[in-house]
Design a protein around this motif. Sequence first.
Motif, PDB file in Angstrom:
ATOM      1  N   TYR A 125       0.851  -1.193   0.000  1.00  0.00           N
ATOM      2  CA  TYR A 125       0.000   0.000   0.000  1.00  0.00           C
ATOM      3  C   TYR A 125       0.888   1.244   0.000  1.00  0.00           C
ATOM      4  CZ  TYR A 125      -3.885  -3.093   1.146  1.00  0.00           C
ATOM      5  OH  TYR A 125      -4.842  -4.085   1.110  1.00  0.00           O
ATOM      6  N   ARG A 126       0.776   2.031  -1.054  1.00  0.00           N
ATOM      7  CA  ARG A 126       1.577   3.251  -1.144  1.00  0.00           C
ATOM      8  C   ARG A 126       0.949   4.333  -0.255  1.00  0.00           C
ATOM      9  NH1 ARG A 126       4.531   5.437  -5.645  1.00  0.00           N
ATOM     10  NH2 ARG A 126       3.520   3.921  -7.022  1.00  0.00           N
ATOM     11  N   TRP A 132       5.735   2.547   2.257  1.00  0.00           N
ATOM     12  CA  TRP A 132       4.868   1.470   1.785  1.00  0.00           C
ATOM     13  C   TRP A 132       4.444   0.602   2.951  1.00  0.00           C
ATOM     14  CZ3 TRP A 132       3.230   0.692  -3.274  1.00  0.00           C
ATOM     15  CH2 TRP A 132       3.858   1.491  -4.246  1.00  0.00           C
ATOM     16  N   ARG A 270      -3.510  -2.517  -3.338  1.00  0.00           N
ATOM     17  CA  ARG A 270      -2.090  -2.835  -3.391  1.00  0.00           C
ATOM     18  C   ARG A 270      -1.524  -2.476  -4.757  1.00  0.00           C
ATOM     19  NH1 ARG A 270      -0.021  -5.981   0.746  1.00  0.00           N
ATOM     20  NH2 ARG A 270      -1.592  -6.818   2.204  1.00  0.00           N
ATOM     21  N   ALA A 273       5.579  -2.585  -5.570  1.00  0.00           N
ATOM     22  CA  ALA A 273       6.520  -1.792  -4.787  1.00  0.00           C
ATOM     23  C   ALA A 273       7.888  -2.451  -4.812  1.00  0.00           C
ATOM     24  CB  ALA A 273       6.037  -1.664  -3.351  1.00  0.00           C
TER      25      ALA A 273
END
Length: 519
Positions: A125-126, A132, A270, A273
């Motif tokens: 999750y940014r 993250w 999501r 990343a």
Amino acid sequence: MTTTATPLALADVALRLRPGDHVAVATRELRRGTQVALPAADGGLVVTLPLTVPRGHKLAVRAAGAGEPVLKYGQSIGRATRDIAPGDHVHSHNLGMDDADRAYEFGTARVALPPAAVERTFRGYRRADGRWGTRNYIGIVTSVNCSASTARLIADQFRGRVLDAYPHVDGVVALTHDTGCGLVPTSDGAQVTRRTLRGYASHPNMAGLLVVGLGCEMLPVDGLLDGLALAPGTPVRRLVIQETGGIRATVRAGVAAIEEMLPAIDALRREEAPASALVLGLNCGGSDGYSGITANPALGRASDLLVAQGGTSVLAETPEVFGAEHLLLRRAVSREVGQRLLDRLDWWKGYTAAGGGTMDNNPSPGNKAGGLTTILEKSLGAVAKAGTAELVAVKEYAEPVTERGLVFMDTPGYDPVSVTGIVAGGATVVVFTTGRGSVLGCKPSPSIKVATNTETYERMREDMDLDAGRIVTGTATVEEIGEELFERVLAVASGEQTVSEELDLGSDEFVPWQLGAVT
């Protein structure tokens, strides 16, 4: 005394970790009267065991006179308290502490890990501040123990199937504790508590925040929120029981506040990343004689793989590096970093002395039953979790970890307190190795539990995520288990549930370190 018909080769019944070691670790129970053939380098003797050596315990393969150091890992794990002969069971009855000074060298064994050839990723999750998260929790942080029951009552309204309508919300976690008042606000104890609570409140795995206080405590709600580095856009609500109208009114208001947050948090998704964004917590508990030869070095390999990706690993448990600190100092990037570690160890010596103890009070009874005898032996196995990377920083308890690479955090050895500090510092995934069988969870970060031996893994299969005992049975190498563990870290960071998450563990294991007088 019975004897075996054919002597057993040492390599078939025990692991010797370094050629010059006095001891080998038994890979199965060796009963009294068993005959073991030692290697030619040790004279080729056939010894008859005078005592039973349990699995995971130490078998002498070289003689050591009373007062002489006994080597394992090529390092002293203590001094013989009486003469030890080949074939003897080496444990608390004939091995004591080695208090000799160790030679300290700073940065003499630094090895910069080459960057990984292939950049690995996970799905996280940014957050708006560039960090993250690996999970999407709503946290209820309590400023004082007096608001703990209220926080739990609020969180309880979101247990079970009530969150089925919000599949991208991992849960609502109440972080309650036993302090927050009765402390001098400027004291070390108050600052540690405040730093811990603020670390959880601003954690990248927290997508929403509710802070609940009573109203007259020494660590008030506003004191936790003022200047807090939250990601922009994070929904935050504050409730003070005395202002809101009591427990029932606060619970109603808290439930309403979280219900208001849920749609926006559930809308988060999501994204791909870089692995370099991960902060991996390294911890162990319920250690045994296999910890330092299976799960811990395998975790060290996984840690090195993450550091090579540009990520961060956090080693902790200061009392459990005592006696092995010289190995970490040789990997320090500067004398200043190494000195910070020594300063924390000096603090601990004074802290334990003030409590009527010493640094060698460890290992625990469970550790000893598993084959560990002295804190030196335990520490030498514990630091294996740190792999081979350079030590780039030393942090105080719950201090934010901002560096990339291997970091050390000063924490107690008690598992929940140690992991609480690591997570408060920013760890988004934790790997926990255990020989005796720990069941720790640590919301809001997932905890991957690794068994050091196959017997524990099979006995507690529903509580373990990975079996590192395959290293002893010869079906896998340290490198293979380490790489498997690294892949598991990426998968869990991407949302794969751990067994502790399946059991909804991790709220009660939030245990901030309590320091100082309570007035």
